[in-house]
Design an enzyme around this catalytic site. Structure first.
Site: not given
Lengths: 101, 475
Positions: B80, B155, B179
């Site tokens: 990420k 997210s 997330s």
């Protein structure tokens, strides 16, 4: 409900420029969110309960103030990310001056 | 070279093949790079694919050839975009960090490097991890591999989509209010939110520091467990990281009793297909020999309200570091104050601005007690609800999300987007570990959209999530 002036004041406190056209949208959105979180007022609380942090095992962590790295070891790599530098320092505009003129 | 089916490949299988020499690290990595170059143009799971993957593979191959390999040596990861890797860009999908190159490795990355993992690239996300769809990325939305008109969740949407499209064997995300789990659910993969503090936050770009935790995503519970074992551990660089003792001292119950807080389904906005899926999962667990009983979490209905005070409050403080002086974007003003105001005004996107202003409001004089302190008090009550429930049950079962993946652009007002976190935020508030596991599909508009089920365990009891999760996968 918060007012347009409140949004402008918040944006100053948070150091974020907000265009006039955006103020109304932010006012509506933030008011709606504050309206939603107001449901917490339904919860009765017992005296002193705010001091209990049952969700956290966090405690103060101490370490010996020893084994410092060699001075300047990271200076170049950190400053390489800065928008403006001079002689090994971050460069910023002077803080006082223009506002008095 | 042995035929590799990336859609079913596990870490254990890949490791065995690499050790046996059925294929090389380079061949495995190239397989994933091929998928990425074929699919990433449509899906946008990766913001950047690293140019040195083959060099990384060579180093891992040497470890394997010299019989110095661990189970993660040569395993291709997606990372990420808010997790720092030294010398590589970490932008948190924000314009303000678009060209920021990390000056150090996050602790999770240090551990993965030691283990010999391969980093394929950095994955897309909502800006600063604020959102549930990746629509808040400054660099374009990620699309759900199961339906390109729909969001992958967020997210960590890029990390979830990368696994789902076979563009990485496993990925790393971060979970503040759901997330990792919510995008895992939307994309049909497994996602773990570990116990708060079990994985160091050092080198994770901060959002809500009392909530944030790094977590793995993969195709199977075993893969996610393997990655978790590799990245967890106490860290001098994160004072909130927890010691191994916490794990060895945790009460070792194994009662095979699952609690279901059915009362949380009694609210608007929860899809019937999600409710039906929960009942199917309950039946399956009963067939697997678990006792399933109803439990009450009396304050859980306030979790989202608590979350949307504490998270923006912490985020507004954390994001004050982006000032156009030390790193990142700089926009010129007439004086220093105007530099700050313009830099942050242009650098932060709409949702980030909204949350910073909201956080500033709830922390400001006169409102601090009414909002921030009140939220902390109710947070304690929610955590106590979980503690009480775990005296009777070992695991709590809930849907991961109230609906399957929604359409891109469908949720225009912030509150309706925030509702996607309704079942995931409570575990962050309580600090408890939770996992989302694929539990079936919903047929919507001719597409099969994945559904996920969530298990929550007491703190330091990820082992219960893994054992129950594996039984569910096999059952």
């Amino acid at each position: 409900m918060i007012k347009a002036e409140d949004v402008k004041k918040l944006s100053q406190l948070a150091r974020i420029s907000v265009s006039d056209s955006e103020v109304e949208e932010l006012r509506t959105d933030i008011s709606a969110i504050l309206g939603y979180v107001d449901k917490l007022n339904e919860v009765r609380e017992e005296a002193g309960s705010e001091h209990v942090r049952a969700y956290s095992d966090a405690r103060t962590v101490m370490r010996d103030d020893t084994d410092a790295h060699e001075p300047g070891l990271y200076t170049d790599s950190l400053l390489a990310e800065a928008p403006a530098t001079e002689n090994g320092f971050y460069k910023v505009k002077k803080i006082l001056g223009n506002t008095d003129e | 070279m042995a035929d590799i089916d990336l859609s079913t490949l596990t870490i254990a299988q890949a490791h065995e093949h690499l050790i046996k020499g059925d294929f090389s690290v380079k061949e495995l990595a190239q397989k994933y790079l091929d998928v990425i170059s074929e699919k990433n143009g449509d899906i946008n799971a990766y913001l950047e694919v690293y140019s040195d993957v083959m060099e990384q593979a060579e180093i891992a191959q040497k470890k394997i050839d010299s019989k110095d390999a661990g189970v993660l040596t040569g395993i291709p990861f997606g990372i990420k975009d808010n997790i720092l890797i030294k010398g590589r860009i970490a932008s948190a999908s924000s314009k303000i960090l678009e060209n920021y190159t990390a000056t150090y490795d996050s602790t999770a990355i240090v551990k993965l490097k030691k283990a010999g993992a391969i980093f394929l690239g950095r994955t897309n996300m909502d800006e600063f991890a604020m959102g549930g769809s990746t629509e808040n990325s400054a660099f374009g939305v990620t699309k759900n591999p199961h339906d390109l008109e729909r969001v992958p969740g967020g997210s960590s949407g890029g990390s979830a989509a990368a696994v789902a499209m076979n563009g990485a064997l496993v990925t790393i995300g971060s979970d503040t209010g759901g997330s990792v789990r919510q995008p895992a659910s939307f994309c049909g993969v497994v996602g773990l939110k570990p116990t708060y503090g079990s994985v160091s936050r050092h080198g994770l770009i901060a959002m809500g520091s009392s909530l944030d935790v790094i977590g793995p995503m993969g195709k199977s519970v075993a893969d996610v467990e393997t990655v978790f074992d590799a990245i967890k551990g106490e860290d001098i660089m994160d004072a909130t990281s927890v010691s191994d003792e916490k794990y060895s001292n945790a009460e070792k119950t194994d009662r095979k009793i699952i609690g279901v807080p059915r009362h949380i389904l009694d609210q608007e906005g929860i899809d019937d297909v999600v409710k039906k899926n929960l009942e199917d999962v309950i039946t399956k667990y009963e067939q697997l020999g678990y006792e399933v009983k109803d439990i009450e979490l009396p304050h859980i209905e306030y979790a989202l309200a608590v979350y949307y005070i504490i998270m923006p409050a912490e985020a507004s403080s954390n994001l004050s570091r982006f000032d156009g002086v030390k790193y990142g974007l700089h926009v010129e003003g007439n004086d220093l104050l105007e530099d700050y105001i313009k830099t942050r005004g242009e650098g932060f996107g709409t949702e980030v601005r909204r949350r910073i202003l909201l956080g500033t409001y709830v922390l400001s004089a006169g409102y601090y007690d009414a909002y921030y302190n009140k939220a902390n008090t109710v947070r304690t009550l929610i955590a106590q609800d979980f503690d009480k429930a775990f005296t009777d049950v070992d695991l709590i079962l809930m849907p991961t999300t109230p609906t399957p993946a929604f359409k891109i652009g469908e949720k225009s007002d912030p509150l309706s987007m925030y509702f996607a976190d309704i079942f995931t935020a409570p575990a962050n508030l309580a600090g408890a570990p939770a996992i989302s596991i694929p539990s079936g599909f919903a047929d919507v508009d001719g597409n099969r959209l994945p559904l996920g089920i969530q298990l929550v365990a007491p703190k330091y009891r990820e082992d219960l999530l893994f054992s129950a999760g594996k039984k569910f996968e096999q059952g």
